[in-house]
Design a protein around this motif. Structure first.
Motif, short mmCIF file in Angstrom:
data_model
loop_
_atom_site.label_atom_id
_atom_site.label_comp_id
_atom_site.label_asym_id
_atom_site.label_seq_id
_atom_site.Cartn_x
_atom_site.Cartn_y
_atom_site.Cartn_z
N MET A 1 0.84 -1.17 0.00
CA MET A 1 0.00 0.00 0.00
C MET A 1 0.88 1.24 0.00
O MET A 1 1.85 1.32 0.72
CB MET A 1 -0.92 -0.02 1.22
N GLY A 2 0.53 2.22 -0.80
CA GLY A 2 1.32 3.44 -0.91
C GLY A 2 0.96 4.46 0.13
O GLY A 2 0.05 4.28 0.93
N SER A 3 1.67 5.58 0.08
CA SER A 3 1.46 6.62 1.08
C SER A 3 0.41 7.64 0.67
O SER A 3 0.00 8.46 1.47
CB SER A 3 2.78 7.34 1.37
N LEU A 4 -0.07 7.61 -0.57
CA LEU A 4 -1.00 8.61 -1.08
C LEU A 4 -2.41 8.36 -0.55
O LEU A 4 -2.98 7.30 -0.74
CB LEU A 4 -1.02 8.60 -2.61
N LYS A 5 -2.97 9.38 0.13
CA LYS A 5 -4.34 9.32 0.64
C LYS A 5 -5.10 10.52 0.08
O LYS A 5 -4.74 11.66 0.34
CB LYS A 5 -4.36 9.32 2.15
N ASP A 6 -6.13 10.25 -0.69
CA ASP A 6 -6.95 11.28 -1.33
C ASP A 6 -8.17 11.54 -0.46
O ASP A 6 -8.98 10.65 -0.23
CB ASP A 6 -7.37 10.80 -2.72
N HIS A 7 -8.29 12.77 0.04
CA HIS A 7 -9.42 13.17 0.89
C HIS A 7 -10.35 14.13 0.15
O HIS A 7 -10.96 15.01 0.75
CB HIS A 7 -8.93 13.81 2.18
N GLY A 8 -10.43 14.01 -1.16
CA GLY A 8 -11.27 14.91 -1.95
C GLY A 8 -10.55 16.20 -2.29
O GLY A 8 -9.88 16.28 -3.30
N GLN A 9 -10.64 17.20 -1.45
CA GLN A 9 -9.99 18.49 -1.67
C GLN A 9 -8.59 18.57 -1.07
O GLN A 9 -7.90 19.57 -1.23
CB GLN A 9 -10.85 19.63 -1.10
N SER A 10 -8.18 17.53 -0.35
CA SER A 10 -6.84 17.54 0.24
C SER A 10 -6.20 16.16 0.06
O SER A 10 -6.89 15.16 -0.15
CB SER A 10 -6.89 17.92 1.72
N PHE A 11 -4.89 16.15 0.15
CA PHE A 11 -4.11 14.92 -0.04
C PHE A 11 -3.08 14.81 1.06
O PHE A 11 -2.58 15.81 1.55
CB PHE A 11 -3.39 14.94 -1.39
N GLU A 12 -2.77 13.59 1.43
CA GLU A 12 -1.66 13.30 2.34
C GLU A 12 -0.78 12.27 1.64
O GLU A 12 -1.28 11.32 1.04
CB GLU A 12 -2.17 12.70 3.65
N PHE A 13 0.52 12.49 1.71
CA PHE A 13 1.46 11.53 1.13
C PHE A 13 2.82 11.75 1.75
O PHE A 13 3.03 12.69 2.51
CB PHE A 13 1.51 11.65 -0.40
N LYS A 14 3.76 10.88 1.45
CA LYS A 14 5.14 11.02 1.91
C LYS A 14 6.02 11.22 0.70
O LYS A 14 5.78 10.64 -0.35
CB LYS A 14 5.58 9.80 2.69
N ALA A 22 15.69 9.53 3.32
CA ALA A 22 14.83 10.30 4.22
C ALA A 22 13.45 10.49 3.60
O ALA A 22 13.32 10.64 2.39
CB ALA A 22 15.46 11.65 4.52
N THR A 23 12.41 10.47 4.45
CA THR A 23 11.05 10.76 4.00
C THR A 23 10.44 11.79 4.94
O THR A 23 10.86 11.92 6.09
CB THR A 23 10.15 9.51 3.98
N ILE A 24 9.44 12.52 4.43
CA ILE A 24 8.71 13.47 5.25
C ILE A 24 7.24 13.42 4.83
O ILE A 24 6.94 13.34 3.64
CB ILE A 24 9.27 14.91 5.13
N PRO A 25 6.32 13.45 5.82
CA PRO A 25 4.91 13.49 5.46
C PRO A 25 4.53 14.86 4.90
O PRO A 25 5.07 15.88 5.31
CB PRO A 25 4.19 13.22 6.79
N VAL A 26 3.61 14.84 3.92
CA VAL A 26 3.18 16.06 3.25
C VAL A 26 1.65 16.13 3.28
O VAL A 26 0.98 15.12 3.10
CB VAL A 26 3.64 16.07 1.77
N THR A 27 1.13 17.32 3.53
CA THR A 27 -0.29 17.58 3.33
C THR A 27 -0.41 18.65 2.26
O THR A 27 0.44 19.54 2.16
CB THR A 27 -1.00 18.07 4.61
N TYR A 28 -1.45 18.53 1.43
CA TYR A 28 -1.63 19.48 0.34
C TYR A 28 -3.11 19.66 0.07
O TYR A 28 -3.84 18.68 0.00
CB TYR A 28 -0.92 18.98 -0.92
#
Length: 67
Positions: A1-14, A22-28
């Protein structure tokens, strides 16, 4: 399973650095470039808040394959 989570108008991914160390969580919030998918290289600008990168702008990169 990947890190991309689609919440409609917002996204979360690494995102991961090119060295893969190195990785960092991102919200957009907003629209994402087409095609935006797991494993695709992107350029994200924004600020880090409480250990999370809050993206303000996101660009997809083009890859050219030579055969």
């Amino acid at each position: 399973m990947g890190s991309l989570k689609d919440h409609g108008q917002s996204f979360e991914f690494k995102v991961q650095d090119r060295a893969g160390t190195a990785t960092i969580p991102v919200t957009y919030r907003g629209t994402v470039p087409d095609p935006f998918r797991e494993g695709r290289e992107v350029i994200v600008s924004g600020v880090v808040k409480d250990g999370v990168f809050v993206g303000e702008d996101i660009l997809g990169t083009l890859t050219v394959e030579h055969g």
